[in-house]
Design a protein around this motif. Structure first.
Motif, PDB file in Angstrom:
ATOM      1  N   LEU A   1     -45.204   4.393  35.966  1.00 18.03           N
ATOM      2  CA  LEU A   1     -44.895   3.144  35.273  1.00 18.03           C
ATOM      3  C   LEU A   1     -45.293   3.198  33.804  1.00 18.03           C
ATOM      4  N   GLN A   2     -46.231   4.040  33.472  1.00 12.15           N
ATOM      5  CA  GLN A   2     -46.739   4.224  32.118  1.00 12.15           C
ATOM      6  C   GLN A   2     -47.062   2.884  31.462  1.00 12.15           C
ATOM      7  N   ASP A   3     -46.428   2.561  30.323  1.00 10.94           N
ATOM      8  CA  ASP A   3     -46.784   1.318  29.630  1.00 10.94           C
ATOM      9  C   ASP A   3     -46.135   0.076  30.252  1.00 10.94           C
ATOM     10  N   LYS A   4     -45.412   0.238  31.341  1.00  8.54           N
ATOM     11  CA  LYS A   4     -44.820  -0.898  32.073  1.00  8.54           C
ATOM     12  C   LYS A   4     -45.743  -1.384  33.189  1.00  8.54           C
ATOM     13  N   ALA A   5     -46.872  -0.711  33.384  1.00 10.41           N
ATOM     14  CA  ALA A   5     -47.794  -1.061  34.476  1.00 10.41           C
ATOM     15  C   ALA A   5     -48.465  -2.406  34.229  1.00 10.41           C
ATOM     16  N   ILE A   6     -48.584  -3.162  35.320  1.00  6.75           N
ATOM     17  CA  ILE A   6     -49.308  -4.436  35.316  1.00  6.75           C
ATOM     18  C   ILE A   6     -50.497  -4.251  36.246  1.00  6.75           C
ATOM     19  N   TYR A   7     -51.683  -4.579  35.767  1.00  7.67           N
ATOM     20  CA  TYR A   7     -52.885  -4.368  36.579  1.00  7.67           C
ATOM     21  C   TYR A   7     -52.878  -5.269  37.811  1.00  7.67           C
ATOM     22  N   ASP A   8     -53.473  -4.772  38.885  1.00 12.22           N
ATOM     23  CA  ASP A   8     -53.485  -5.519  40.142  1.00 12.22           C
ATOM     24  C   ASP A   8     -54.356  -6.763  40.081  1.00 12.22           C
TER      25      ASP A   8
ATOM     26  N   TYR B   1     -44.682  -6.060  42.009  1.00  9.85           N
ATOM     27  CA  TYR B   1     -43.963  -5.709  40.786  1.00  9.85           C
ATOM     28  C   TYR B   1     -44.901  -5.090  39.741  1.00  9.85           C
ATOM     29  N   GLY B   2     -44.542  -3.909  39.249  1.00  9.17           N
ATOM     30  CA  GLY B   2     -45.285  -3.238  38.192  1.00  9.17           C
ATOM     31  C   GLY B   2     -46.660  -2.739  38.586  1.00  9.17           C
ATOM     32  N   SER B   3     -46.939  -2.688  39.886  1.00  9.03           N
ATOM     33  CA  SER B   3     -48.261  -2.284  40.355  1.00  9.03           C
ATOM     34  C   SER B   3     -48.326  -0.781  40.587  1.00  9.03           C
ATOM     35  N   THR B   4     -49.337  -0.140  40.015  1.00  9.96           N
ATOM     36  CA  THR B   4     -49.528   1.295  40.242  1.00  9.96           C
ATOM     37  C   THR B   4     -50.012   1.582  41.666  1.00  9.96           C
ATOM     38  N   SER B   5     -50.364   0.553  42.409  1.00  6.26           N
ATOM     39  CA  SER B   5     -50.722   0.729  43.823  1.00  6.26           C
ATOM     40  C   SER B   5     -49.485   1.015  44.669  1.00  6.26           C
TER      41      SER B   5
ATOM     42  N   LYS C   1     -55.207 -34.537  39.300  1.00  4.92           N
ATOM     43  CA  LYS C   1     -54.692 -34.750  37.943  1.00  4.92           C
ATOM     44  C   LYS C   1     -55.682 -34.298  36.874  1.00  4.92           C
ATOM     45  N   ASP C   2     -56.978 -34.466  37.139  1.00  3.66           N
ATOM     46  CA  ASP C   2     -57.994 -34.098  36.162  1.00  3.66           C
ATOM     47  C   ASP C   2     -58.544 -32.682  36.361  1.00  3.66           C
ATOM     48  N   SER C   3     -58.204 -32.059  37.478  1.00  2.01           N
ATOM     49  CA  SER C   3     -58.654 -30.686  37.752  1.00  2.01           C
ATOM     50  C   SER C   3     -57.707 -29.698  37.101  1.00  2.01           C
ATOM     51  N   GLN C   4     -58.201 -28.483  36.865  1.00  2.81           N
ATOM     52  CA  GLN C   4     -57.366 -27.486  36.189  1.00  2.81           C
ATOM     53  C   GLN C   4     -57.593 -26.094  36.777  1.00  2.81           C
ATOM     54  N   ILE C   5     -56.491 -25.382  36.986  1.00  4.77           N
ATOM     55  CA  ILE C   5     -56.546 -23.973  37.374  1.00  4.77           C
ATOM     56  C   ILE C   5     -55.775 -23.190  36.320  1.00  4.77           C
ATOM     57  N   THR C   6     -56.450 -22.234  35.692  1.00  6.60           N
ATOM     58  CA  THR C   6     -55.769 -21.359  34.739  1.00  6.60           C
ATOM     59  C   THR C   6     -55.775 -19.939  35.292  1.00  6.60           C
ATOM     60  N   TRP C   7     -54.775 -19.177  34.926  1.00  2.79           N
ATOM     61  CA  TRP C   7     -54.674 -17.779  35.362  1.00  2.79           C
ATOM     62  C   TRP C   7     -54.503 -16.892  34.135  1.00  2.79           C
ATOM     63  N   LYS C   8     -54.882 -15.639  34.301  1.00  2.00           N
ATOM     64  CA  LYS C   8     -54.665 -14.639  33.256  1.00  2.00           C
ATOM     65  C   LYS C   8     -54.356 -13.316  33.945  1.00  2.00           C
ATOM     66  N   GLY C   9     -53.215 -12.730  33.589  1.00  2.00           N
ATOM     67  CA  GLY C   9     -52.807 -11.444  34.128  1.00  2.00           C
ATOM     68  C   GLY C   9     -52.796 -10.398  33.023  1.00  2.00           C
ATOM     69  N   TYR C  10     -53.063  -9.171  33.414  1.00  2.00           N
ATOM     70  CA  TYR C  10     -53.222  -8.098  32.429  1.00  2.00           C
ATOM     71  C   TYR C  10     -52.230  -6.970  32.692  1.00  2.00           C
ATOM     72  N   LYS C  11     -51.725  -6.402  31.603  1.00  2.00           N
ATOM     73  CA  LYS C  11     -50.851  -5.234  31.679  1.00  2.00           C
ATOM     74  C   LYS C  11     -51.318  -4.228  30.640  1.00  2.00           C
ATOM     75  N   VAL C  12     -50.788  -3.029  30.717  1.00  2.00           N
ATOM     76  CA  VAL C  12     -51.209  -1.965  29.800  1.00  2.00           C
ATOM     77  C   VAL C  12     -51.037  -2.396  28.346  1.00  2.00           C
TER      78      VAL C  12
END
Length: 189
Positions: A172-179, A163-167, A32-43
């Protein structure tokens, strides 16, 4: 014969003495007191959010980190940088088979397999399982009193998150999502 019995008894007593002075403990993580945050990047930008920890333990030997196991509740995945319909749409998409497929894979897990370091500064290696795919990850972890923090870079392409991976897809151009995406972990125990 008598000498062998005495030697065996001595070895047994020595082993018991060593074990009795070695302190091994599992510390349950307060989910309950622990936290996991994520951040994903795209073009064209980035998104961020949280994932709840379902359960976790850290193992210590003589106050030195030696292991641990964690289970993340992928159904709890949320987006924190959007509101309303866009928030719900992205959360639904991230939970779909395009990304983490939480209906079939409601949890992800991490098992520590190797720890190097001392004085609360560790290099941790372990097996991360996402969508049934397991890969080794190594990262720095700091342990201070009753908390531990770590920052991980995860390559989603190794976990069949395509999804959206150039791998996996071209043009994909500006629709690419970084791995790579970030997981920042703050554990309380």
């Amino acid at each position: 014969m008598k000498n062998n019995i005495l030697k065996s008894a001595f070895v047994f007593v020595l082993a018991l003495t060593v074990v009795s002075f070695t302190s091994i403990s599992d510390k349950t993580v307060n989910v309950k007191d622990s936290q996991i945050t994520w951040k994903g990047y795209k073009v064209t930008g980035q998104h961020e959010g949280t994932i709840s920890l379902k359960e976790g333990t850290l193992t210590f030997k003589d106050n030195k980190l030696t292991g641990g196991n964690f289970v993340m509740d992928m159904t709890s995945l949320t987006v924190t940088d959007l509101e309303g319909g866009m928030k719900g749409k992205l959360e639904g998409h991230l939970k779909s088979d395009d990304f983490f497929g939480v209906e079939k894979h409601p949890t992800a897990s991490f098992k520590i397999t190797k720890v190097e370091g001392k004085d609360g500064k560790y290099k941790v290696t372990g097996a991360l399982t996402i969508k049934g795919n397991t890969n080794t990850n190594t990262f720095d972890m700091t342990v201070d009193k009753n908390s531990a923090t770590a920052a991980l870079k995860i390559d989603r392409s190794k976990y069949d998150v395509r999804y959206g991976s150039t791998s996996f897809f071209e043009n994909l151009q500006d629709k690419a999502i970084y791995d790579e995406f970030d997981l920042n972990v703050n554990l309380k125990f």
